[in-house]
Design an enzyme around this catalytic site. Structure first.
Site, PDB file in Angstrom:
ATOM      1  N   ASP A 192     -12.846  -9.714 -15.891  1.00  0.00           N
ATOM      2  CA  ASP A 192     -13.547 -11.156 -16.553  1.00  0.00           C
ATOM      3  C   ASP A 192     -12.268 -11.800 -17.269  1.00  0.00           C
ATOM      4  O   ASP A 192     -11.859 -11.262 -18.289  1.00  0.00           O
ATOM      5  CB  ASP A 192     -14.469 -10.801 -17.325  1.00  0.00           C
ATOM      6  CG  ASP A 192     -15.025 -12.044 -18.161  1.00  0.00           C
ATOM      7  OD1 ASP A 192     -14.449 -13.120 -18.011  1.00  0.00           O
ATOM      8  OD2 ASP A 192     -16.100 -12.067 -18.922  1.00  0.00           O
ATOM      9  N   HIS A 221       0.839  -1.212  -0.033  1.00  0.00           N
ATOM     10  CA  HIS A 221       0.006  -0.132   0.017  1.00  0.00           C
ATOM     11  C   HIS A 221       0.931   1.256   0.035  1.00  0.00           C
ATOM     12  O   HIS A 221       0.322   2.390  -0.191  1.00  0.00           O
ATOM     13  CB  HIS A 221      -0.859   0.003   1.129  1.00  0.00           C
ATOM     14  CG  HIS A 221      -2.110   0.831   1.039  1.00  0.00           C
ATOM     15  ND1 HIS A 221      -2.461   1.634  -0.044  1.00  0.00           N
ATOM     16  CD2 HIS A 221      -3.253   0.862   1.731  1.00  0.00           C
ATOM     17  CE1 HIS A 221      -3.544   2.029  -0.028  1.00  0.00           C
ATOM     18  NE2 HIS A 221      -4.077   1.911   1.151  1.00  0.00           N
TER      19      HIS A 221
END
Length: 430
Positions: A366, A156
């Site tokens: 996807d 992060h």
């Protein structure tokens, strides 16, 4: 549920990173006092697929390798606090999940169960040593029912949730056959760095040493549908600072108010006089000209709203304070490309982190077998509220991390439950 590690590999970029790009300067400096690695995990759950795991495995590895050529800092390491784009590679772990079907796991929405899908639950020293240096760890969890959970654990300090969302989307596009990924901007170091507001947070944590263990904080998902958000805005009302109130600001003010209302002022925790709402602001659309959404980095500023813990809750006032804190920071940055120094008057504050990634394309990832049925964050050892997208694009999902006691009050608070409902997945038909 049992997680069996099947393999651990290093995936390198399919094309070497040019020498002139190997010294990466992140937007947020790595010497802010948090160490070399702040892990932030996100899980993508996919419904039942072909049980040919080996074919899926090869497909994911090859497409990840190609994607790393565009997001090459993910293939680097943190060495002595410096980001080195040395093509060392991202860690790629494959596991077999034994004992639970994914449908039951998704329906339970138990954060402690989700944590078992985190990378490196194995006990080998080799994995732990490699993991401590990597900027990206991917774990592919195969369920016996054919479902797949892809856990992305990123540094992060190096990147934020926005970068991660576009990275996974790009990875899926390449897996689908795309030959090129456009508009990825990796070097954002030329943007003037605003004042490091994280210095204020370090001081704040030193003043408030709440030593929560991981078992004392719980994370749960709640749903705010579009109609409830509109009703919440109406409840908050209008005012000088509320004409352009966002749904994020509305929900942040509401959750803060519910927490204040249910505060047990006789405990050590609520000797606090105020909530310090630490609000992450995406910088990408604040610069001129705006950066592409998929710009690489932890491109965020921090606003801190000081919300007093009073007996009487005024949601209009709380929303105005949240909005003003964000507006002031953005206005400062737009005018002089920096933000004022440390925020003062934060003594005896309870810290809650607020962020909004609800407009990020997590549900567009996807890989060739359909879009995710669920996106989940995993709670870290801080109180937090993060807004996530929903799989049908309606409303917003709030992932809330609080103490066990606070969460129990939230789940029983009639006012809170009149606007937010515990998440129940209706699409987990595996």
């Amino acid at each position: 549920m049992e997680i069996k590690i099947m393999s651990v590999e290093i995936i390198k970029p399919s094309s070497p990173t040019p020498a002139h790009l190997r010294n990466h300067k992140p937007f947020v400096p790595s010497d802010i006092g948090y160490g070399d690695f702040i892990p932030a995990p996100i899980i993508h759950f996919y419904s039942a697929q072909s049980k040919d795991a080996m074919k899926t495995s090869s497909h994911l590895k090859m497409s990840l390798s190609k994607t790393l050529t565009y997001y090459y800092p993910f293939a680097g390491q943190v060495i002595d606090g410096v980001f080195d784009c040395n093509d060392h590679g991202a860690i790629f772990i494959e596991t077999q999940v034994v004992g639970d079907e994914m449908s039951k796991l998704v329906q339970k929405r138990d954060n402690n169960l989700f944590k078992q899908l985190l990378p490196l639950k194995g006990d080998t020293q080799e994995i732990s040593t490699t993991y401590s240096k990597a900027n990206l760890v991917v774990q592919i969890n195969y369920f016996s029912c054919g479902g797949i959970a892809i856990t992305i654990c990123y540094n992060h300090i190096l990147v934020d949730g926005t970068t991660t969302a576009y990275f996974v989307k790009s990875w899926a596009e390449i897996a689908h056959g795309a030959n090129d990924i456009k508009d990825v901007v990796v070097d954002c170091s030329l943007i003037s760095t605003p004042y490091d507001a994280y210095a204020s947070l370090r001081s704040l944590y030193e003043q408030n040493r709440w030593d929560y263990s991981p078992t004392e904080l719980v994370g749960k998902h709640f749903m705010f549908d579009g109609g409830k958000i509109a009703a919440l805005r109406e409840k908050i009302g209008s005012g000088p600072y509320l004409n352009h109130l966002t749904r994020f600001e509305s929900i942040a003010a509401f959750i803060s108010g519910v927490l204040i209302k249910n505060a047990d002022r006789g405990t050590h925790e609520f000797t606090s006089k105020q909530i310090a709402a630490v609000i992450a602001i995406n910088l990408r659309n604040k610069v001129n000209p705006p950066l592409p959404p998929q710009s690489f980095g932890c491109l965020a500023m921090t606003a801190i709203a000081k919300l007093p813990i009073n007996e009487e809750i005024d949601y209009n006032y709380l929303a105005a304070e949240v909005h003003k804190s964000v507006k002031n920071v953005v206005d400062q940055y737009k005018s002089n490309m920096q933000v004022d120094g440390p925020v003062k008057g934060l003594e005896n504050s309870t810290v809650i982190h607020f962020s909004d990634i609800s407009k990020m394309p997590f549900y567009e990832a996807d890989f060739g077998w359909g879009k995710p049925i669920l996106i989940s964050l995993l709670s870290l050892n801080v109180k937090a509220v993060c807004l996530l997208p929903t799989n049908n694009g309606v409303g917003v999902e709030a992932f809330i991390v609080l103490t066990k006691e606070e969460m129990a009050k939230f789940e029983q608070d009639p006012e809170f439950l009149s606007y937010a409902k515990p998440f129940v997945s209706k699409r987990a038909r595996l």
